[in-house]
Design a protein around this motif. Structure first.
Motif, PDB file in Angstrom:
ATOM      1  N   LYS A   1       1.384   2.087  -3.664  1.00 17.15           N
ATOM      2  CA  LYS A   1       0.152   2.485  -4.342  1.00 17.15           C
ATOM      3  C   LYS A   1      -0.340   3.850  -3.845  1.00 17.15           C
ATOM      4  CE  LYS A   1      -2.561  -1.297  -3.925  1.00 17.15           C
ATOM      5  NZ  LYS A   1      -3.700  -2.172  -4.348  1.00 17.15           N
TER       6      LYS A   1
ATOM      7  N   THR B   1      -7.387  -6.630  -4.682  1.00 18.96           N
ATOM      8  CA  THR B   1      -8.148  -5.774  -5.581  1.00 18.96           C
ATOM      9  C   THR B   1      -7.497  -5.688  -6.970  1.00 18.96           C
ATOM     10  OG1 THR B   1      -7.045  -3.796  -4.741  1.00 18.96           O
ATOM     11  CG2 THR B   1      -9.138  -4.397  -3.715  1.00 18.96           C
TER      12      THR B   1
ATOM     13  N   LYS C   1       0.823  -1.214   0.000  1.00 21.72           N
ATOM     14  CA  LYS C   1       0.000   0.000   0.000  1.00 21.72           C
ATOM     15  C   LYS C   1       0.857   1.264   0.000  1.00 21.72           C
ATOM     16  CE  LYS C   1      -3.589  -2.604  -0.065  1.00 21.72           C
ATOM     17  NZ  LYS C   1      -2.973  -3.908   0.198  1.00 21.72           N
TER      18      LYS C   1
ATOM     19  N   THR D   1       4.228  -8.626  -0.015  1.00 21.42           N
ATOM     20  CA  THR D   1       3.415  -7.410  -0.043  1.00 21.42           C
ATOM     21  C   THR D   1       3.154  -6.812   1.336  1.00 21.42           C
ATOM     22  OG1 THR D   1       1.575  -8.957  -0.176  1.00 21.42           O
ATOM     23  CG2 THR D   1       2.224  -7.856  -2.226  1.00 21.42           C
TER      24      THR D   1
END
Ligand SMILES: *Cc1c(COP(=O)(O)O)cnc(C)c1O
Length: 301
Positions: free
Chosen positions: A42, A172, A39, A287
């Motif tokens: 992103k 997602t 995250k 991740t």
């Protein structure tokens, strides 16, 4: 295509010998930001895409989601207010996640999944009626800027090594879609295998394709999105995931039961199926997920 944030690419030889591949781990869990992982790439890309930061950022996700926590922390650092529309049961584990959001000064509402879009709409309208600039960020930061950040990171990775496959926990879809775009640009034969952590393939593969296109791939790029390692669904886990998590930690590789443990369980099964062998160089794109490990009910691990 350069200038992406850098994270270590580590050879995990002892664990690789044990499982029967050459194992490299792309440590996005070690990006310089606490408890965040993918995250960070992103959301940083998304916030950097604004000319000026809106006063209020709204997004949604599960109470314990890394997306919501990371957005709250980044908003706090950059001086934007963050409102989160959350869903999920408010149990003991969720209390820890909510305390963190409170300490980060984020406001939030907890709603049923079918009330998410209505809640976002109301919060947005009420801020707009006060004249405050607002931006709604898609759940999971499923955005074009997020996908492009992963495209650039994957292009850098492909300059560093020539993997047989990259395996990544896929939710997602912008992380996997971006990686696919970065790999496609390199024309090397490398499979990008998404291990679904929540969605069945029928619903999960399309957002990956969408993100891959945002990041510049061809229309009909191949998407590999495997849904057989979900182990109960989002946030749930059974012995396959738990065994994979334990094996990672036993070799000094922190894994979690919601995301990376499932990706690693997928690697173990693909080895058992004969898809990878000792000649294969497999990159586990790590991740994040440490918070999910720490906040999870220890009895289930
Ligand atoms: C959000 C998240 C993912 C999934 O990323 P997507 O881009 O939504 O597919 C994987 N692992 C961790 C730890 C995450 O927090």
């Amino acid at each position: 295509m350069t200038g992406s944030m850098s994270s270590p690419l580590e050879a995990h030889d002892a664990l690789g010998d044990e499982i029967g591949v050459r194992l490299l781990v792309k440590r996005d869990d070690l990006l310089p930001f606490p408890l965040a992982g993918n995250k960070v790439r992103k959301i940083t890309a998304e916030l950097d895409s604004f000319e000026s930061l809106p006063e209020l950022l709204i997004s949604n996700g599960a109470i314990g989601s890394n997306h919501c926590r990371t957005l709250a922390m980044m908003g706090a650092q950059r001086g934007a207010r963050v409102h989160l529309v959350l869903h999920g049961e408010v149990d003991n584990n969720a209390q820890v996640a909510l305390r963190l959001l409170k300490d980060l000064n984020a406001s939030f509402t907890v709603v049923n999944p079918d009330g998410i879009s209505q809640a976002i709409h109301e919060i947005k309208e009420s801020a707009l009626s006060l004249g405050n600039p607002v931006h709604v960020i898609a759940g999971g930061c499923h955005t074009a800027a997020g996908a492009r950040a992963y495209r650039d990171a994957a292009a850098d990775l492909m300059d560093e090594c020539s993997p047989t496959a990259i395996v990544v926990a896929s939710g997602t879809g912008a992380t996997q879609g971006g990686i696919i775009a970065g790999v496609e640009g390199h024309k090397l034969d490398c499979d990008v295998i998404g291990i679904s952590i929540a969605r069945p393939a029928g619903r999960g593969a399309e957002p990956v394709r969408e993100a891959a296109r945002w990041a510049g791939t061809s229309e009909n790029v191949d998407i590999t999105f495997l849904d057989e390692y979900r182990d109960g669904g989002y946030g749930l886990h059974g012995s396959e995931t738990d065994d994979a998590v334990k094996m990672g930690w036993a070799y000094g590789l922190p894994l979690d039961p919601v995301y990376t443990g499932k990706a690693f369980a997928g690697i173990l099964d693909l080895i058992a199926q004969g898809r990878f062998n000792r000649e294969s160089t497999v990159v586990l794109w790590h991740t994040g997920g440490l918070a999910n490990y720490l906040f999870s009910n220890q009895e289930n691990l």
